[in-house]
Design an enzyme around this catalytic site. Structure first.
Site, PDB file in Angstrom:
ATOM      1  N   ASP A 208      21.627  -8.161  14.938  1.00 21.49           N
ATOM      2  CA  ASP A 208      20.356  -8.575  15.536  1.00 21.49           C
ATOM      3  C   ASP A 208      20.521  -9.975  16.125  1.00 21.49           C
ATOM      4  O   ASP A 208      20.364 -10.978  15.429  1.00 21.49           O
ATOM      5  CB  ASP A 208      19.226  -8.552  14.496  1.00 21.49           C
ATOM      6  CG  ASP A 208      17.874  -8.828  15.155  1.00 21.49           C
ATOM      7  OD1 ASP A 208      17.867  -9.318  16.313  1.00 21.49           O
ATOM      8  OD2 ASP A 208      16.842  -8.568  14.533  1.00 21.49           O
ATOM      9  N   HIS A 213      16.126 -16.330  16.028  1.00 24.21           N
ATOM     10  CA  HIS A 213      16.730 -16.649  14.745  1.00 24.21           C
ATOM     11  C   HIS A 213      17.863 -17.677  14.834  1.00 24.21           C
ATOM     12  O   HIS A 213      18.476 -18.021  13.838  1.00 24.21           O
ATOM     13  CB  HIS A 213      17.253 -15.366  14.087  1.00 24.21           C
ATOM     14  CG  HIS A 213      16.243 -14.261  14.084  1.00 24.21           C
ATOM     15  ND1 HIS A 213      15.120 -14.314  13.302  1.00 24.21           N
ATOM     16  CD2 HIS A 213      16.158 -13.106  14.796  1.00 24.21           C
ATOM     17  CE1 HIS A 213      14.389 -13.225  13.520  1.00 24.21           C
ATOM     18  NE2 HIS A 213      15.002 -12.482  14.427  1.00 24.21           N
ATOM     19  N   ILE A 228      13.665 -18.851  12.722  1.00 25.30           N
ATOM     20  CA  ILE A 228      13.225 -18.222  11.465  1.00 25.30           C
ATOM     21  C   ILE A 228      14.228 -17.147  11.023  1.00 25.30           C
ATOM     22  O   ILE A 228      15.057 -16.691  11.817  1.00 25.30           O
ATOM     23  CB  ILE A 228      11.806 -17.624  11.576  1.00 25.30           C
ATOM     24  CG1 ILE A 228      11.754 -16.505  12.645  1.00 25.30           C
ATOM     25  CG2 ILE A 228      10.794 -18.707  11.903  1.00 25.30           C
ATOM     26  CD1 ILE A 228      10.438 -15.730  12.653  1.00 25.30           C
ATOM     27  N   GLY A 231      13.397 -10.713   9.434  1.00 23.19           N
ATOM     28  CA  GLY A 231      12.634 -10.048   8.374  1.00 23.19           C
ATOM     29  C   GLY A 231      13.540  -9.163   7.521  1.00 23.19           C
ATOM     30  O   GLY A 231      13.424  -9.122   6.288  1.00 23.19           O
TER      31      GLY A 231
HETATM   32  C1  LIG Z   1      12.974   0.370  24.005  1.00 27.34           C
HETATM   33  C2  LIG Z   1      11.942  -0.201  23.033  1.00 27.34           C
HETATM   34  C3  LIG Z   1      11.727  -1.620  23.310  1.00 27.34           C
HETATM   35  C4  LIG Z   1      10.561  -2.188  22.572  1.00 27.34           C
HETATM   36  C5  LIG Z   1      10.741  -2.374  21.142  1.00 27.34           C
HETATM   37  C6  LIG Z   1      11.683  -3.385  20.746  1.00 27.34           C
HETATM   38  C7  LIG Z   1      12.280  -3.010  19.436  1.00 27.34           C
HETATM   39  C8  LIG Z   1      12.985  -4.177  18.847  1.00 27.34           C
HETATM   40  C9  LIG Z   1      13.725  -3.775  17.632  1.00 27.34           C
HETATM   41  C10 LIG Z   1      14.176  -4.961  16.891  1.00 27.34           C
HETATM   42  C11 LIG Z   1      13.161  -5.400  15.882  1.00 27.34           C
HETATM   43  C12 LIG Z   1      13.645  -6.472  15.013  1.00 27.34           C
HETATM   44  C13 LIG Z   1      13.227  -7.831  15.511  1.00 27.34           C
HETATM   45  C14 LIG Z   1      13.157  -8.740  14.366  1.00 27.34           C
HETATM   46  C15 LIG Z   1      12.299  -9.758  14.382  1.00 27.34           C
HETATM   47  C16 LIG Z   1      12.083 -10.502  13.172  1.00 27.34           C
HETATM   48  O1  LIG Z   1      12.776 -10.365  12.199  1.00 27.34           O
HETATM   49  S1  LIG Z   1      10.753 -11.580  13.151  1.00 27.34           S
HETATM   50  C17 LIG Z   1      10.772 -12.227  11.489  1.00 27.34           C
HETATM   51  C18 LIG Z   1      10.162 -11.337  10.480  1.00 27.34           C
HETATM   52  N1  LIG Z   1       8.761 -11.146  10.668  1.00 27.34           N
HETATM   53  C19 LIG Z   1       7.870 -12.112  10.416  1.00 27.34           C
HETATM   54  O2  LIG Z   1       8.210 -13.211  10.050  1.00 27.34           O
HETATM   55  C20 LIG Z   1       6.411 -11.776  10.581  1.00 27.34           C
HETATM   56  C21 LIG Z   1       5.617 -12.299   9.424  1.00 27.34           C
HETATM   57  N2  LIG Z   1       4.222 -11.901   9.532  1.00 27.34           N
HETATM   58  C22 LIG Z   1       3.309 -12.599  10.217  1.00 27.34           C
HETATM   59  O3  LIG Z   1       3.603 -13.655  10.758  1.00 27.34           O
HETATM   60  C23 LIG Z   1       1.923 -12.033  10.288  1.00 27.34           C
HETATM   61  O4  LIG Z   1       1.731 -11.103   9.276  1.00 27.34           O
HETATM   62  C24 LIG Z   1       1.632 -11.334  11.654  1.00 27.34           C
HETATM   63  C25 LIG Z   1       2.603 -10.187  11.906  1.00 27.34           C
HETATM   64  C26 LIG Z   1       1.723 -12.376  12.794  1.00 27.34           C
HETATM   65  C27 LIG Z   1       0.210 -10.750  11.620  1.00 27.34           C
HETATM   66  O5  LIG Z   1      -0.656 -11.771  11.218  1.00 27.34           O
HETATM   67  P1  LIG Z   1      -2.108 -11.847  11.871  1.00 27.34           P
HETATM   68  O6  LIG Z   1      -2.014 -11.892  13.345  1.00 27.34           O
HETATM   69  O7  LIG Z   1      -2.830 -12.935  11.177  1.00 27.34           O
HETATM   70  O8  LIG Z   1      -2.657 -10.424  11.488  1.00 27.34           O
HETATM   71  P2  LIG Z   1      -4.025 -10.014  10.810  1.00 27.34           P
HETATM   72  O9  LIG Z   1      -5.153 -10.641  11.549  1.00 27.34           O
HETATM   73  O10 LIG Z   1      -3.941 -10.229   9.342  1.00 27.34           O
HETATM   74  O11 LIG Z   1      -4.029  -8.430  11.061  1.00 27.34           O
HETATM   75  C28 LIG Z   1      -4.273  -7.875  12.359  1.00 27.34           C
HETATM   76  C29 LIG Z   1      -3.979  -6.398  12.257  1.00 27.34           C
HETATM   77  O12 LIG Z   1      -2.574  -6.193  12.213  1.00 27.34           O
HETATM   78  C30 LIG Z   1      -2.198  -5.561  10.975  1.00 27.34           C
HETATM   79  N3  LIG Z   1      -1.021  -6.270  10.475  1.00 27.34           N
HETATM   80  C31 LIG Z   1      -0.987  -7.536  10.053  1.00 27.34           C
HETATM   81  N4  LIG Z   1       0.245  -7.869   9.680  1.00 27.34           N
HETATM   82  C32 LIG Z   1       1.012  -6.783   9.858  1.00 27.34           C
HETATM   83  C33 LIG Z   1       2.386  -6.495   9.629  1.00 27.34           C
HETATM   84  N5  LIG Z   1       3.221  -7.402   9.132  1.00 27.34           N
HETATM   85  N6  LIG Z   1       2.834  -5.256   9.906  1.00 27.34           N
HETATM   86  C34 LIG Z   1       2.004  -4.301  10.384  1.00 27.34           C
HETATM   87  N7  LIG Z   1       0.686  -4.522  10.635  1.00 27.34           N
HETATM   88  C35 LIG Z   1       0.203  -5.737  10.366  1.00 27.34           C
HETATM   89  C36 LIG Z   1      -3.378  -5.729  10.030  1.00 27.34           C
HETATM   90  O13 LIG Z   1      -3.450  -4.690   9.101  1.00 27.34           O
HETATM   91  C37 LIG Z   1      -4.545  -5.765  10.994  1.00 27.34           C
HETATM   92  O14 LIG Z   1      -4.895  -4.440  11.315  1.00 27.34           O
HETATM   93  P3  LIG Z   1      -6.350  -3.893  10.878  1.00 27.34           P
HETATM   94  O15 LIG Z   1      -6.364  -3.985   9.381  1.00 27.34           O
HETATM   95  O16 LIG Z   1      -6.387  -2.495  11.396  1.00 27.34           O
HETATM   96  O17 LIG Z   1      -7.323  -4.806  11.554  1.00 27.34           O
END
Ligand SMILES: CCCCCCCCCCCCC/C=C/C(=O)SCCNC(=O)CCNC(=O)[C@H](O)C(C)(C)COP(=O)(O)OP(=O)(O)OC[C@H]1O[C@@H](n2cnc3c(N)ncnc32)[C@H](O)[C@@H]1OP(=O)(O)O
Length: 309
Positions: A208, A213, A228, A231
Site C-alpha cells: 500500500d 502514509h 498516518i 488502518g
Molecule cells: C477501482 C476502484 C477505485 C476506488 C476505490 C479505491 C480503493 C482503494 C483501496 C485501498 C484502500 C486502502 C487505503 C488505506 C487508507 C488508510 O489506511 S487511511 C488510515 C486508516 N483509517 C483511518 O484512520 C480512519 C479513521 N476514522 C476516522 O477518521 C473517522 O471515523 C471517519 C472515517 C473520518 C468518519 O468520521 P466522521 O466523519 O466523524 O463520521 P460520523 O459523522 O461519525 O459518521 C458518518 C456516517 O459514516 C459512518 N461511518 C463513520 N465512520 C465509519 C467507518 N470508519 N467505516 C464505515 N462507516 C463509518 C457512520 O456510521 C455514519 O453513518 P450513519 O450512522 O448512517 O449516519
C-alpha cells in the site's frame, strides 16, 4: 460534496472488475509480519518468530491471518483509482472498515486469483462509502482461501442521492458489518504494543504505497499533521494481540476478522488492545495511549477455544 452530475451510482454498481492474479513469496509474508510489529518487542518470541523465520528454511514460515488483506489491495485499484461513475478526491480517501473471512490457513507462498465485486455503496451526505469484496482463490487448486470486504470512506464525495432518502445499497447480511458493542466489564485481556516512528514506511512495502502514509505534504492536504499509519497496519497489531492473549499463539483458529477504523493513528504511538470473550467471539478495542482515544474496534471469531482458556 460531490459534483452530482458526475456521480452516477448505477454506473458504479454496473462496473465489472477484471480478475487479477496476486503472487506472494515467503519473503512477502515475513516483511508483512515485521510491518505489523511481529517480534518488534522481542526478536526471539516463539509465538511470533515463526512468521518471520523457520529453522528448516523460509518455506516453513507461517502466515498471519491479517495478511489476507494484502491479497486484495492491488486488485481493487488494478493500477488506477478510477471507477466509472464515481466522483471523489483520492487525497481524502480513508479506510473505514475491513472484514475478512478465512477458509483455510495460508501457504507460505502462493499464486492467487482475485475476483472483485462491489458489495455496497452509501451516501452519507458528507461522505460516500464504497464497499469492495474480493474473493481470493488458490490458482493451482482453485480452492477459495479467503474473502475480504474493504469499506472505503470517501470524504467530500457524498450528497449524490437523487431522492430525499440517502442512497444505500449493500448485498450482504447486516450482521457482518455491525460494529460490536464494547462491554462495560473489565476486559479479559489487555495488550500494549508500541508502533515505531518508521512503522508506516515499513508497512507500505507490503503493497500500500498511498503517500498519505509517507509524504508530509500529502498528509497535510488530507488534514493530518504528519503521515498516518495504514488502518490495516493497526488491524495487524490488534489481531496479533488477540493471537497472543486469546489464541495462545495459534492463529489457525481464527475464522473471521472485523475492524472499524475510528480515528487515525500516528506512527510511533502506543496501541493498547483490550479484549473481551463472548463465546467464540473476541470483541476488541484498540486505544492510542498517548491521546487516550479509541482508534479501532471490532471482533475476531474463533473456530474453537484454546484448551488452556
Ligand atoms: C477501482 C476502484 C477505485 C476506488 C476505490 C479505491 C480503493 C482503494 C483501496 C485501498 C484502500 C486502502 C487505503 C488505506 C487508507 C488508510 O489506511 S487511511 C488510515 C486508516 N483509517 C483511518 O484512520 C480512519 C479513521 N476514522 C476516522 O477518521 C473517522 O471515523 C471517519 C472515517 C473520518 C468518519 O468520521 P466522521 O466523519 O466523524 O463520521 P460520523 O459523522 O461519525 O459518521 C458518518 C456516517 O459514516 C459512518 N461511518 C463513520 N465512520 C465509519 C467507518 N470508519 N467505516 C464505515 N462507516 C463509518 C457512520 O456510521 C455514519 O453513518 P450513519 O450512522 O448512517 O449516519
Amino acid at each position: 460534496m460531490a459534483d452530482n452530475s458526475r456521480f452516477d451510482h448505477d454506473l458504479v454498481l454496473a462496473h465489472k472488475f477484471p480478475e487479477t492474479t496476486f503472487t506472494y513469496t515467503e519473503r512477502d509474508a515475513a516483511v508483512y509480519a515485521l510491518g505489523v510489529g511481529a517480534c518488534g518487542r522481542n526478536a526471539i518470541d516463539s509465538d511470533e518468530l515463526k512468521y518471520v523465520y523457520h529453522e528448516n528454511g523460509q518455506q516453513f514460515v507461517q502466515v498471519l491471518p491479517t495478511f489476507a488483506a494484502i491479497f486484495s489491495l492491488g486488485s481493487l485499484t488494478n493500477g488506477s483509482m478510477d471507477l466509472p461513475g464515481l466522483q471523489y478526491d483520492p487525497r481524502l480517501l480513508l479506510h473505514g472498515q475491513q472484514y475478512i473471512q478465512i477458509y483455510k490457513p495460508f501457504p507460505s507462498s502462493a499464486s492467487l486469483i482475485n475476483k472483485v465485486s462491489l458489495a455496497g455503496l452509501h451516501d452519507k451526505g458528507k461522505a460516500a462509502i464504497l464497499e469492495l469484496e474480493t474473493k481470493s482463490y488458490e490458482k493451482q487448486s482453485g480452492e477459495l482461501l479467503c474473502m475480504n470486504r474493504s469499506t472505503i470512506y470517501l470524504r467530500g464525495a457524498g450528497g449524490f442521492s437523487n431522492s430525499s432518502h440517502p442512497y444505500s445499497y449493500s448485498n450482504y447480511p447486516v450482521n457482518q458489518a455491525a460494529a460490536p458493542k464494547i462491554p462495560k466489564s473489565q476486559p479479559f485481556a489487555v495488550f500494549e504494543d508500541c508502533t515505531q516512528p518508521s512503522q508506516a514506511l515499513l508497512y507500505r512495502l507490503s503493497g500500500d504505497y498511498n503517500p498519505l502514509h509517507s509524504d508530509p505534504m500529502i498528509a497535510e492536504v488530507a488534514g493530518f499533521s504528519r503521515p498516518i499509519l495504514h488502518g490495516l497496519c493497526s488491524l495487524g497489531f490488534a489481531v496479533r494481540a488477540v493471537i497472543k492473549c486469546i489464541c495462545r499463539g495459534d492463529a489457525n483458529i481464527i475464522k473471521t476478522i472485523s475492524g472499524r477504523f475510528l480515528l487515525h493513528v500516528y506512527p510511533g504511538e502506543t496501541l493498547i488492545t483490550e479484549m473481551w470473550l463472548e463465546g467464540l467471539r473476541v470483541i476488541y478495542q484498540a486505544k492510542v495511549k498517548e491521546r487516550n482515544r479509541a482508534v479501532l474496534s471490532g471482533f475476531v471469531d474463533l473456530r474453537h477455544m484454546t484448551p488452556s482458556l
